[in-house]
Enzyme design. Sequence first.
Site, short mmCIF file in Angstrom:
data_model
loop_
_atom_site.label_atom_id
_atom_site.label_comp_id
_atom_site.label_asym_id
_atom_site.label_seq_id
_atom_site.Cartn_x
_atom_site.Cartn_y
_atom_site.Cartn_z
N HIS A 1 0.86 -1.33 -0.11
CA HIS A 1 -0.67 0.36 0.75
C HIS A 1 0.86 1.62 0.03
CE1 HIS A 1 -3.83 2.19 2.09
NE2 HIS A 1 -2.83 2.78 1.81
N GLU A 2 1.69 1.39 0.81
CA GLU A 2 3.03 2.61 0.85
C GLU A 2 3.37 2.10 -0.44
OE1 GLU A 2 1.88 4.54 3.26
OE2 GLU A 2 0.93 3.13 4.72
NI NI Z 1 -2.39 4.93 1.96
#
Ligand code: NI
Length: 183
Positions: A154-155
């Site tokens: 996600h990051e």
């Molecule tokens: Ni985020």
Amino acid sequence: MNLPELTILDEKDKRLRLISKEVTFPLEEEDKKRIQDMLDYLKISQIEELREKYDLRAGMGLAYIQLGIAKRIFVIVDEVEEGKFQNYIVINPKIISNSEELIYVGEGEGCLSINRETEGIVPRYARVTVEAQDIDGNTYTIRVREDLSVAFQHEIDHLNGILFTDKIDPKDPYKNQENMREI
Ligand code: NI
């Protein structure tokens, strides 16, 4: 611990779509302080009493671009057991290998930049190996699995201008669910 003053961009802000730039070392003192602030913010957001006191949403990860700064840096705070937190500082990350197995977060992913309910699931690798640099510029390799694997992916997406909602097909928000494992 006082709440650091961080302004987190909302999804409508176009800066979230920038491709963040590689970081060079040594880091400026300002960056070291900002990284610590981000870690403190996430930790506070995960402690219920403090989260309520400061009226925050719980977050596990935060990327620099969410503060409007296009550098390839993110941090993750993982509560490994009640009240015990593991910090990750991840700079210039690259996914060097991934599992074939896919997973998704059953309750849906969340993001401190997305302030609304979302529907649907995001396919993620169950395990990834990531090469990155630490705050001093030393290269390290880390293998992460399950929710930590989701958080890393996600990051890393944030560093490439991608939000988790981009990965959900609005016409078929649970697409391919049968081929993935729920976590
Ligand atoms: Ni985020």
